[in-house]
Scaffold this active site. Structure first.
Site, mmCIF file in Angstrom:
data_model
loop_
_atom_site.group_PDB
_atom_site.id
_atom_site.type_symbol
_atom_site.label_atom_id
_atom_site.label_comp_id
_atom_site.label_asym_id
_atom_site.label_seq_id
_atom_site.Cartn_x
_atom_site.Cartn_y
_atom_site.Cartn_z
ATOM 1 N N ALA A 1 22.635 53.153 73.911
ATOM 2 C CA ALA A 1 23.179 52.654 74.992
ATOM 3 C C ALA A 1 24.280 51.385 74.507
ATOM 4 O O ALA A 1 24.561 50.537 75.181
ATOM 5 C CB ALA A 1 22.530 52.380 76.168
ATOM 6 N N ASP B 1 9.841 49.251 72.783
ATOM 7 C CA ASP B 1 10.331 49.841 74.188
ATOM 8 C C ASP B 1 9.495 50.596 75.155
ATOM 9 O O ASP B 1 9.964 51.666 75.794
ATOM 10 C CB ASP B 1 12.216 50.796 73.828
ATOM 11 C CG ASP B 1 12.249 50.908 75.341
ATOM 12 O OD1 ASP B 1 13.476 49.549 76.009
ATOM 13 O OD2 ASP B 1 12.688 52.109 75.162
#
Length: 333
Positions: free
Chosen positions: A175, A228
């Site tokens: 991202a 994550d």
């Protein structure tokens, strides 16, 4: 005295980006119960401190995360603070984040969040190209670590961000604007800045192990590990299902990982080719530096907090100690 004969010992691991565990997703239900499950699961994996992470969500959910984080810290150990990942990101690089909640920051909104936080907000991921100097200054004044992520910044915008107060980048490669010959992007700016730190998800899915190896050569001690990690969820704004060793959202977009930090460390040894001691530092000392806690955590030395874990040759956690209090995870002990 602790009898760890035949085992290995290392400083407690630190995870600066984790969303949930064992069916409890903090980003869907920011509750004391979710934080308890998250920190207990981490502790069983040798991780003595975490930043519970709330991705882009409504301001009510952001405030709820900060409020419950404050309350949890007063009652129980294991929570280093809250990491707000958004909502001040670039929709072009939203990934699995919810479009409807993304918006530009204002100093007034930041002030309101900081008031609720009362010091528990330790890290915020935002896009450098949407963060005004006034917003950056206010967050830095409050001691919040700024991490560039979910960003389509040009190299110049990202480099200016690092010069202006950003200290890190969130889940390197994912991202964010890529490194290209004519436009080095955010990845290039991270490599090029002498102080910028970056987290990375070493699961072989979010980025290849070759990308981890190249980044380690470029960043050295500035690269640190995160999980994550998310968990199964079928309610709220974030609904995830497991797919092999990672999670996807309802649209099939790659979301969080299924990693634990010991697994990430082992991947760095087995697939990246790093020495075990260095891979362990990437999950303990280097994240401690990011938070400015390396005078307390990340070393097994006199004067440091007695947070450590014992593990076998396969890096399977056998026992974890927080503030000197040891808990065995194996029934054989």
């Amino acid at each position: 005295m602790v009898d760890g004969l035949g085992l290995n010992v290392a400083p407690g691991l630190l995870d600066l980006q984790v969303y949930g565990a064992a069916g409890q997703l903090f980003s869907v239900e920011p509750s004391l119960e979710a934080l308890q499950t998250l920190t207990e699961h981490a502790f069983e994996q040798g991780t003595t401190g975490v930043l519970a992470t709330m991705p882009t969500n409504s301001l009510d959910m952001m405030r709820a995360a900060l409020k419950v984080g404050r309350e949890f810290q007063r009652q129980r150990p294991g929570l280093l603070g809250i990491h707000l990942e958004g909502p001040y990101i670039n929709p072009v690089k939203k990934g699995a984040h919810q479009q409807e909640f993304i918006h530009a920051p204002s100093v007034a909104e930041i002030d309101a969040l900081l008031e609720v936080a009362g010091g528990v907000l330790k890290m915020m991921t935002l896009a450098p190209e949407v963060a005004t100097p006034a917003v950056v200054a206010r967050l830095r004044e409050a001691g919040v670590v700024l991490s560039a992520g979910h960003s389509n910044a040009t190299y110049s915008q990202a480099a200016e961000g690092f010069r202006g107060g950003f200290a890190a980048a969130t889940h390197l490669f994912n991202a964010m604007s890529a490194l290209q010959g004519r436009e080095p992007g955010l990845v290039g700016a991270v490599y090029d800045d002498p102080a910028a730190q970056a987290s990375i998800i070493a699961d072989g899915v979010h980025c290849s192990f070759a990308a981890v190896r190249i980044s380690k050569k470029m960043l050295a001690e500035r690269l640190f590990l995160i999980t994550d990690a998310v968990t199964e969820s079928q309610q709220g704004a974030y609904r995830f299902r497991r797919q092999d060793n990672h999670f996807v959202d309802e649209q099939g977009t790659l979301a969080g990982s299924a990693l634990t930090l010991p697994q990430a460390v082992r991947n760095c040894v087995e697939h990246v080719g790093l020495p075990l001691a260095e891979a362990l530092r990437m999950a303990s000392l280097y994240p401690a530096r990011v938070l400015g806690l390396d005078d307390q955590l990340g070393y097994l030395e006199t004067g440091y907090t007695a947070d450590f874990w014992l593990f076998d040759e396969q890096l399977a956690p056998v026992a974890t100690a927080r503030a000197g209090e040891l808990v065995w995870h194996s029934k054989s002990h």
